[in-house]
Every structure is written in C-alpha cells, then in structure tokens.
Design a protein around this motif. Structure first.
Motif, PDB file in Angstrom:
ATOM      1  N   MET A   1     -68.049 -44.113-101.348  1.00 48.57           N
ATOM      2  CA  MET A   1     -68.650 -45.279-100.695  1.00 48.57           C
ATOM      3  C   MET A   1     -67.545 -46.217-100.206  1.00 48.57           C
ATOM      4  SD  MET A   1     -71.284 -48.076-102.279  1.00 48.57           S
ATOM      5  CE  MET A   1     -71.569 -49.608-101.427  1.00 48.57           C
ATOM      6  N   GLN A   2     -67.791 -46.839 -99.070  1.00 49.80           N
ATOM      7  CA  GLN A   2     -66.801 -47.758 -98.510  1.00 49.80           C
ATOM      8  C   GLN A   2     -67.521 -48.901 -97.808  1.00 49.80           C
ATOM      9  OE1 GLN A   2     -64.705 -47.125 -94.637  1.00 49.80           O
ATOM     10  NE2 GLN A   2     -62.961 -46.624 -95.931  1.00 49.80           N
ATOM     11  N   GLU A   3     -67.069 -50.115 -98.049  1.00 46.60           N
ATOM     12  CA  GLU A   3     -67.606 -51.280 -97.354  1.00 46.60           C
ATOM     13  C   GLU A   3     -66.521 -51.857 -96.461  1.00 46.60           C
ATOM     14  OE1 GLU A   3     -69.755 -55.608 -98.218  1.00 46.60           O
ATOM     15  OE2 GLU A   3     -68.656 -54.588 -99.818  1.00 46.60           O
ATOM     16  N   GLN A   4     -66.859 -52.108 -95.203  1.00 42.30           N
ATOM     17  CA  GLN A   4     -65.911 -52.713 -94.266  1.00 42.30           C
ATOM     18  C   GLN A   4     -66.304 -54.147 -93.989  1.00 42.30           C
ATOM     19  OE1 GLN A   4     -64.744 -50.598 -90.565  1.00 42.30           O
ATOM     20  NE2 GLN A   4     -65.278 -52.476 -89.461  1.00 42.30           N
ATOM     21  N   LEU A   5     -65.393 -55.083 -94.271  1.00 45.18           N
ATOM     22  CA  LEU A   5     -65.553 -56.484 -93.877  1.00 45.18           C
ATOM     23  C   LEU A   5     -64.611 -56.688 -92.694  1.00 45.18           C
ATOM     24  CD1 LEU A   5     -65.637 -58.100 -97.431  1.00 45.18           C
ATOM     25  CD2 LEU A   5     -67.573 -57.670 -95.903  1.00 45.18           C
ATOM     26  N   SER A   6     -65.155 -56.560 -91.490  1.00 50.46           N
ATOM     27  CA  SER A   6     -64.334 -56.403 -90.289  1.00 50.46           C
ATOM     28  C   SER A   6     -63.334 -57.533 -90.066  1.00 50.46           C
ATOM     29  CB  SER A   6     -65.233 -56.269 -89.056  1.00 50.46           C
ATOM     30  OG  SER A   6     -66.042 -55.130 -89.153  1.00 50.46           O
ATOM     31  N   PHE A   7     -63.700 -58.765 -90.412  1.00 50.99           N
ATOM     32  CA  PHE A   7     -62.860 -59.905 -90.035  1.00 50.99           C
ATOM     33  C   PHE A   7     -62.260 -60.637 -91.234  1.00 50.99           C
ATOM     34  CE2 PHE A   7     -66.126 -59.249 -86.746  1.00 50.99           C
ATOM     35  CZ  PHE A   7     -65.281 -58.853 -85.726  1.00 50.99           C
ATOM     36  N   LYS A   8     -62.292 -60.019 -92.386  1.00 55.28           N
ATOM     37  CA  LYS A   8     -61.670 -60.615 -93.560  1.00 55.28           C
ATOM     38  C   LYS A   8     -60.159 -60.436 -93.467  1.00 55.28           C
ATOM     39  CE  LYS A   8     -61.711 -60.447 -98.622  1.00 55.28           C
ATOM     40  NZ  LYS A   8     -62.266 -59.766 -99.820  1.00 55.28           N
ATOM     41  N   SER A   9     -59.406 -61.465 -93.863  1.00 50.25           N
ATOM     42  CA  SER A   9     -57.946 -61.394 -93.820  1.00 50.25           C
ATOM     43  C   SER A   9     -57.454 -60.228 -94.672  1.00 50.25           C
ATOM     44  CB  SER A   9     -57.351 -62.712 -94.337  1.00 50.25           C
ATOM     45  OG  SER A   9     -55.947 -62.625 -94.342  1.00 50.25           O
ATOM     46  N   GLN A  10     -56.547 -59.428 -94.103  1.00 47.71           N
ATOM     47  CA  GLN A  10     -56.061 -58.265 -94.837  1.00 47.71           C
ATOM     48  C   GLN A  10     -54.668 -57.895 -94.360  1.00 47.71           C
ATOM     49  OE1 GLN A  10     -59.043 -55.367 -93.763  1.00 47.71           O
ATOM     50  NE2 GLN A  10     -59.383 -56.629 -91.961  1.00 47.71           N
ATOM     51  N   GLN A  11     -54.100 -56.914 -95.056  1.00 44.46           N
ATOM     52  CA  GLN A  11     -52.723 -56.535 -94.791  1.00 44.46           C
ATOM     53  C   GLN A  11     -52.599 -55.567 -93.617  1.00 44.46           C
ATOM     54  OE1 GLN A  11     -50.125 -57.986 -96.436  1.00 44.46           O
ATOM     55  NE2 GLN A  11     -51.778 -59.231 -97.297  1.00 44.46           N
ATOM     56  N   VAL A  12     -53.621 -54.743 -93.403  1.00 43.76           N
ATOM     57  CA  VAL A  12     -53.545 -53.750 -92.331  1.00 43.76           C
ATOM     58  C   VAL A  12     -54.098 -54.320 -91.037  1.00 43.76           C
ATOM     59  CG1 VAL A  12     -53.699 -51.801 -93.915  1.00 43.76           C
ATOM     60  CG2 VAL A  12     -55.785 -52.775 -92.950  1.00 43.76           C
ATOM     61  N   GLY A  13     -53.834 -53.606 -89.961  1.00 39.71           N
ATOM     62  CA  GLY A  13     -54.326 -54.038 -88.665  1.00 39.71           C
ATOM     63  C   GLY A  13     -55.784 -53.651 -88.458  1.00 39.71           C
ATOM     64  N   GLN A  14     -56.212 -53.709 -87.201  1.00 40.78           N
ATOM     65  CA  GLN A  14     -57.585 -53.353 -86.858  1.00 40.78           C
ATOM     66  C   GLN A  14     -57.586 -52.521 -85.586  1.00 40.78           C
ATOM     67  OE1 GLN A  14     -57.401 -57.147 -86.705  1.00 40.78           O
ATOM     68  NE2 GLN A  14     -58.625 -57.780 -88.471  1.00 40.78           N
ATOM     69  N   LEU A  15     -58.530 -51.584 -85.537  1.00 40.45           N
ATOM     70  CA  LEU A  15     -58.746 -50.803 -84.328  1.00 40.45           C
ATOM     71  C   LEU A  15     -60.003 -51.331 -83.654  1.00 40.45           C
ATOM     72  CD1 LEU A  15     -58.047 -48.324 -82.508  1.00 40.45           C
ATOM     73  CD2 LEU A  15     -59.711 -47.038 -83.892  1.00 40.45           C
TER      74      LEU A  15
END
Length: 297
Positions: A1-15
C-alpha cells in the motif's frame, strides 16, 4: 500500500504529467504554462516539435528527449534527477502523456521509487471526440491504436465483438479505410461509428453513420488527412459464446459441424448431432441423416 501526498514538503522531486494542445494552442491551461516555466526540466517526445509550443508561451526551461526509442536508457537518468529534488514535467507531442504516448513506464518507476506523480487536467483527443460523437459517453473503453498486421488487427477486433460500451480508437489516415472495412466484417455493417479528424483545428470534421455508410463514404472521399479518432458503438445485443462459435462454424456442412464438436468437445456422435440440431434450429433426424450421409460419402 502507498499513499501519495502530492504537495507535501519532501526531499525528492516531483514528476508532473502536463497535457498539451491537440491542435489549438488556446487550449493550453494557465497552470500547464506555469508548471512548464517553473520546472527544472521538460521531458519531451520530440524536442523540435515541442520547442514551437515553448516559444509561443515564452517558456525557456531546458528540454530532454524522452520517447519510445530511448525511454529505457533515459529512465535511470530521470529518476536520479528526481532523487536530487528536481521538478520534472513530461509532455508528449499532443494531448495527455502516457495515453498512446511515452510516459506509462516512467510513472510506474516513479511510484516504485516513492516519487510523487502529479497529473494536470487538459486536452485529450479521445475524450474530446467522445463527448461530441453522439455515441453513449456514460461508459466507454479507450482501445488506442490497433495492430498494424491484418490478422492481428482482426483478432483484436474479434475480442471486442461483445463489448457493450463505446470504444475509442486512434488510427492513421493511411489505414482508416482498411480498418473500417475490417470493423464492418467483424461487427457488421449496421454498427454505429464516428470518424473524427483534426480536432480543435480549423478543418475539424465529424462523420457519423453506420460502418457500412462510413466505408461507402470514404470510398467516395479517399483523400484522408490529419489525426483521427475512430469511435465505435458498443454491442447492445451481445451473443453468447455458443452463438459466436456457431457463427464461426456456419460455413461448415452439418456433417463437418458434428465432427468438429466430436473432435473439439469430446462429444459422442449422438451428443454432437443433438448440439448441431439445436444450434441450427433443425430436427435431430435431419442432422443425423446429413451426418451419416457424410460418413458414407
């Protein structure tokens, strides 16, 4: 299972998956332009083609080619940039990335690497054609491009004979006439269909009718140009597997049908005769006589 919080501050980039116009540049959204301007890198199917779009909107973000011939080699490079925190936007030549275009494999790889994949809404040829087609838009399936080889194409179409919902295909103008003829052979001349060309452009064109009517129309109008969506109505009266099989056996004699059932379904001659009689709406005696006459012959 995986939850994505698209706009939460994080270390990796975004596609970002950014749709581009399918013909009319005015269909580009404000958000799409801003994302392309703010991105660190744009993945483009054809950088020369995309440069015209970028120039139109004064977008100076660097591009990197990403297409079906190099996506395996590019993927590791792109994932490394995302791991460094870069924001990368992917575009195709027109419409929504990953829909009959490069992008699906990269999306899967990003999800596996816990890199957020953020889709933008926008132009999509299939949906744009569907809503104005006059066919049922409530339930539908996107099929995309059919196989180029005739036998493979026919097998693919036959797999959809009983499909009850509207089907959306993409097709080349050079193969449209042959595809319509193949569809008529598989689905029948009366099945409703719509050919849509040059969506959103000045020569936008809808041709609605039965498959038989469309085949006749393009025999008279053979000069076919532009990007094409082909929409096909679903089957309102799907056949059972037995009915489909009987249609395939219809060219065989009664004796050959009996032998087919005996060989392929391990039936006795008595059982096969009864089956063939029922499938053909005949008396068992008639099939019995035809079978034994065939044996004697």
């Amino acid at each position: 299972m995986q939850e994505q919080l698209s706009f939460k501050s994080q270390q990796v980039g975004q596609l970002y998956l950014v749709p581009t116009p399918i013909g009319n540049l005015d269909d580009m959204t404000f958000r799409a332009v801003n994302i392309l301007k703010e991105a660190d890198l744009i993945l483009a199917e054809d950088t020369r083609h995309s440069q015209k779009l970028l120039n139109h909107f004064d977008i100076t973000t660097p591009q990197l080619s990403y297409h079906e011939h190099n996506e395996k080699e590019r993927q590791a490079e792109v994932l490394a940039k995302l791991a460094e925190g870069q924001r990368i936007a992917q575009i195709s030549d027109a419409g929504m990335p990953a829909i009959s275009d490069p992008g699906a494999d990269l999306v899967t790889a990003c999800i596996a690497a816990n890199v957020p994949v953020i889709p933008l809404p926008g132009a999509s040829a299939g949906l744009t054609a569907l809503v104005a087609s006059g066919l049922n838009p409530d339930r539908f399936a996107f099929i995309g491009f059919l196989p180029r080889k005739k036998n493979d194409r026919l097998h693919s179409l036959q797999d959809h004979v009983n499909f009850p919902y509207t089907m959306i295909f993409y097709e080349s103008p050079f193969r449209l006439k042959q595809t319509l003829a193949d569809m008529m052979g598989v689905f029948g001349a009366d099945r409703s269909a719509v050919v849509v060309r040059e969506l959103t452009k000045s020569y936008e064109n809808f041709v609605r009718g039965s498959l038989g009517e469309l085949v006749d129309y393009y025999d008279v109008h053979p000069d076919i140009k532009g990007e094409i969506c082909l929409l096909l109505a679903g089957n309102d009266h799907p056949q059972s597997n037995d009915d489909l099989l009987q249609s395939a056996l219809a060219d065989l004699s009664l004796a050959e049908q009996v032998n087919w059932w005996m060989t392929n379904d391990s039936l006795t001659s008595k059982q096969a005769i009864k089956k063939v009689a029922k499938q053909n709406g005949l008396a068992k005696q008639e099939v019995y006589a035809a079978y034994h006459m065939g044996e004697e012959g």
